[in-house]
Design a protein around this motif. Structure first.
Motif, PDB file in Angstrom:
ATOM      1  N   LEU A  19       0.854  -1.201   0.000  1.00 54.43           N
ATOM      2  CA  LEU A  19       0.000   0.000   0.000  1.00 54.43           C
ATOM      3  C   LEU A  19       0.883   1.242   0.000  1.00 54.43           C
ATOM      4  O   LEU A  19       0.630   2.213  -0.703  1.00 54.43           O
ATOM      5  CB  LEU A  19      -0.891   0.033   1.257  1.00 54.43           C
ATOM      6  N   SER A  20       1.950   1.200   0.811  1.00 53.79           N
ATOM      7  CA  SER A  20       2.820   2.379   0.919  1.00 53.79           C
ATOM      8  C   SER A  20       3.601   2.616  -0.369  1.00 53.79           C
ATOM      9  O   SER A  20       4.071   3.714  -0.621  1.00 53.79           O
ATOM     10  CB  SER A  20       3.769   2.254   2.109  1.00 53.79           C
ATOM     11  N   SER A  21       3.728   1.562  -1.191  1.00 51.95           N
ATOM     12  CA  SER A  21       4.376   1.731  -2.499  1.00 51.95           C
ATOM     13  C   SER A  21       3.378   2.189  -3.557  1.00 51.95           C
ATOM     14  O   SER A  21       3.722   2.324  -4.735  1.00 51.95           O
ATOM     15  CB  SER A  21       5.013   0.408  -2.949  1.00 51.95           C
ATOM     16  N   GLY A  22       2.120   2.374  -3.143  1.00 48.35           N
ATOM     17  CA  GLY A  22       1.110   2.897  -4.064  1.00 48.35           C
ATOM     18  C   GLY A  22       0.410   1.838  -4.904  1.00 48.35           C
ATOM     19  O   GLY A  22      -0.264   2.167  -5.886  1.00 48.35           O
ATOM     20  N   LEU A  23       0.555   0.563  -4.544  1.00 47.68           N
ATOM     21  CA  LEU A  23      -0.086  -0.487  -5.346  1.00 47.68           C
ATOM     22  C   LEU A  23      -1.589  -0.555  -5.060  1.00 47.68           C
ATOM     23  O   LEU A  23      -2.035  -0.351  -3.937  1.00 47.68           O
ATOM     24  CB  LEU A  23       0.535  -1.853  -5.043  1.00 47.68           C
ATOM     25  N   LEU A  24      -2.355  -0.868  -6.095  1.00 48.33           N
ATOM     26  CA  LEU A  24      -3.799  -1.067  -5.957  1.00 48.33           C
ATOM     27  C   LEU A  24      -4.066  -2.502  -5.526  1.00 48.33           C
ATOM     28  O   LEU A  24      -3.209  -3.378  -5.668  1.00 48.33           O
ATOM     29  CB  LEU A  24      -4.489  -0.809  -7.306  1.00 48.33           C
ATOM     30  N   HIS A  70      -7.262  -8.552   4.003  1.00 45.15           N
ATOM     31  CA  HIS A  70      -5.986  -8.167   4.620  1.00 45.15           C
ATOM     32  C   HIS A  70      -5.949  -6.672   4.920  1.00 45.15           C
ATOM     33  O   HIS A  70      -5.533  -6.254   6.001  1.00 45.15           O
ATOM     34  CB  HIS A  70      -4.805  -8.515   3.701  1.00 45.15           C
ATOM     35  N   VAL A  71      -6.393  -5.858   3.945  1.00 53.16           N
ATOM     36  CA  VAL A  71      -6.378  -4.402   4.123  1.00 53.16           C
ATOM     37  C   VAL A  71      -7.251  -4.021   5.316  1.00 53.16           C
ATOM     38  O   VAL A  71      -6.850  -3.228   6.168  1.00 53.16           O
ATOM     39  CB  VAL A  71      -6.834  -3.662   2.843  1.00 53.16           C
ATOM     40  N   SER A  72      -8.436  -4.626   5.405  1.00 55.53           N
ATOM     41  CA  SER A  72      -9.335  -4.334   6.536  1.00 55.53           C
ATOM     42  C   SER A  72      -8.667  -4.677   7.857  1.00 55.53           C
ATOM     43  O   SER A  72      -8.737  -3.918   8.832  1.00 55.53           O
ATOM     44  CB  SER A  72     -10.634  -5.147   6.436  1.00 55.53           C
ATOM     45  N   ALA A  73      -8.010  -5.836   7.904  1.00 59.76           N
ATOM     46  CA  ALA A  73      -7.336  -6.276   9.134  1.00 59.76           C
ATOM     47  C   ALA A  73      -6.196  -5.318   9.495  1.00 59.76           C
ATOM     48  O   ALA A  73      -6.012  -4.978  10.668  1.00 59.76           O
ATOM     49  CB  ALA A  73      -6.803  -7.700   8.963  1.00 59.76           C
ATOM     50  N   GLN A 128      -7.607  -2.091  10.898  1.00 54.65           N
ATOM     51  CA  GLN A 128      -8.123  -2.325  12.248  1.00 54.65           C
ATOM     52  C   GLN A 128      -6.975  -2.425  13.263  1.00 54.65           C
ATOM     53  O   GLN A 128      -7.000  -1.797  14.322  1.00 54.65           O
ATOM     54  CB  GLN A 128      -8.947  -3.615  12.253  1.00 54.65           C
ATOM     55  N   LYS A 129      -5.951  -3.202  12.921  1.00 55.09           N
ATOM     56  CA  LYS A 129      -4.834  -3.394  13.859  1.00 55.09           C
ATOM     57  C   LYS A 129      -4.030  -2.113  14.069  1.00 55.09           C
ATOM     58  O   LYS A 129      -3.479  -1.892  15.136  1.00 55.09           O
ATOM     59  CB  LYS A 129      -3.917  -4.516  13.368  1.00 55.09           C
ATOM     60  N   LEU A 130      -3.945  -1.285  13.030  1.00 55.01           N
ATOM     61  CA  LEU A 130      -3.198  -0.038  13.167  1.00 55.01           C
ATOM     62  C   LEU A 130      -4.049   1.069  13.796  1.00 55.01           C
ATOM     63  O   LEU A 130      -3.535   2.122  14.163  1.00 55.01           O
ATOM     64  CB  LEU A 130      -2.677   0.440  11.799  1.00 55.01           C
ATOM     65  N   ARG A 155      -6.675   3.732   3.845  1.00 54.22           N
ATOM     66  CA  ARG A 155      -5.379   3.297   3.304  1.00 54.22           C
ATOM     67  C   ARG A 155      -4.350   4.416   3.429  1.00 54.22           C
ATOM     68  O   ARG A 155      -3.195   4.182   3.766  1.00 54.22           O
ATOM     69  CB  ARG A 155      -5.530   2.929   1.820  1.00 54.22           C
ATOM     70  N   THR A 156      -4.804   5.648   3.171  1.00 50.02           N
ATOM     71  CA  THR A 156      -3.885   6.787   3.249  1.00 50.02           C
ATOM     72  C   THR A 156      -3.308   6.924   4.654  1.00 50.02           C
ATOM     73  O   THR A 156      -2.111   7.137   4.831  1.00 50.02           O
ATOM     74  CB  THR A 156      -4.622   8.095   2.869  1.00 50.02           C
ATOM     75  N   GLN A 157      -4.182   6.775   5.662  1.00 51.96           N
ATOM     76  CA  GLN A 157      -3.710   6.877   7.045  1.00 51.96           C
ATOM     77  C   GLN A 157      -2.735   5.742   7.380  1.00 51.96           C
ATOM     78  O   GLN A 157      -1.785   5.939   8.124  1.00 51.96           O
ATOM     79  CB  GLN A 157      -4.902   6.849   8.009  1.00 51.96           C
ATOM     80  N   ALA A 158      -2.995   4.567   6.800  1.00 50.59           N
ATOM     81  CA  ALA A 158      -2.094   3.430   7.040  1.00 50.59           C
ATOM     82  C   ALA A 158      -0.709   3.720   6.477  1.00 50.59           C
ATOM     83  O   ALA A 158       0.319   3.421   7.090  1.00 50.59           O
ATOM     84  CB  ALA A 158      -2.671   2.158   6.410  1.00 50.59           C
ATOM     85  N   VAL A 159      -0.686   4.343   5.292  1.00 50.15           N
ATOM     86  CA  VAL A 159       0.586   4.692   4.652  1.00 50.15           C
ATOM     87  C   VAL A 159       1.330   5.739   5.484  1.00 50.15           C
ATOM     88  O   VAL A 159       2.541   5.654   5.698  1.00 50.15           O
ATOM     89  CB  VAL A 159       0.345   5.195   3.208  1.00 50.15           C
TER      90      VAL A 159
END
Length: 217
Positions: A164-169, A187-190, A193-195, A200-204
């Motif tokens: 995600l941080s590399s910008g992949l869809l 996986h993205v949802s998990a 949630q864990k973070l 996605r932007t906030q995760a990055v």
């Protein structure tokens, strides 16, 4: 040490790569050393060879950005022991690298013999760190929470986060990991949630905080 060892030495200073190469060459009669001057080359070297015994990774290389580079490399190669090599060798940096999955830490001021001893220790299954260093505990509450949340991710979830941080869809991640898009979405949802983030932007941004942290001296 047995013969037939293979290492990746990842550092952007040719002189220091040379010093590491000399130290590693003393470990056995058949030592193969792949060199990388930036993060992408290091990643490609590890991906192309499936019999690498250990990687020596500088934290401040082009494309690596601090501790987030270590997280990305650990996620991509979960079984490869990675020893961080850095001039920033204070307790804080050493503690954080070990918490984020490094198998050891070597200071750039270490002697040839200390480098060899540290590598031997890791190859034998131990964790290497500078002698007489008190690791102490994390003093930065935000960093402590960052690390704890990253530690809660599975290796696959960590890979998804780094992609995600590399910008992949999602469909690109699905292709890279050879799973369905539905699996990637799960996986993205998990990960979110864990973070403890909503997008996605906030995760990055969450992961980039590790890289943005100036390494303590």
């Amino acid at each position: 040490m047995g013969t037939g060892l293979k290492f990746v030495v990842a550092d952007d200073h040719p002189l220091f790569r040379g010093a590491l190469r000399n130290a590693l060459a003393g470990l056995g009669s058949e030592v193969a050393i792949l060199e990388a001057g930036d993060f992408e080359t290091a990643q490609a070297s590890a991906a192309d060879e499936d019999d690498i015994d250990l990687m020596l990774l500088d934290l401040s290389m082009p494309g690596g950005s601090g501790l987030s580079g270590l997280v990305r490399m650990r996620a991509a190669f979960a079984d490869l022991p990675i020893v961080v090599v850095s001039a920033h060798d204070g307790a804080e940096t050493v503690r954080r690298t070990l918490a984020l999955g490094a198998s050891g830490f070597i200071s750039k001021s270490a002697s040839m013999e200390e480098i060899r001893a540290a590598v031997r220790q890791v190859l034998e299954g131990g964790v290497a760190m500078p002698a007489n260093l008190e690791l102490g505990t994390e003093g930065d509450p935000e960093m402590q929470q960052l690390i704890r949340r990253l530690q809660s991710l599975t290796p696959q979830q960590t890979r998804v986060l780094t992609m995600l941080s590399s910008g992949l869809l999602n469909k690109q991640i699905a292709y890279e990991l050879d799973v369905s898009e539905a699996t990637v979405k799960a996986h993205v949802s998990a990960v979110l949630q864990k973070l403890g983030v909503d997008s996605r932007t906030q995760a990055v941004i969450f992961l980039s905080k590790l890289g943005a942290e100036p390494l303590p001296g």
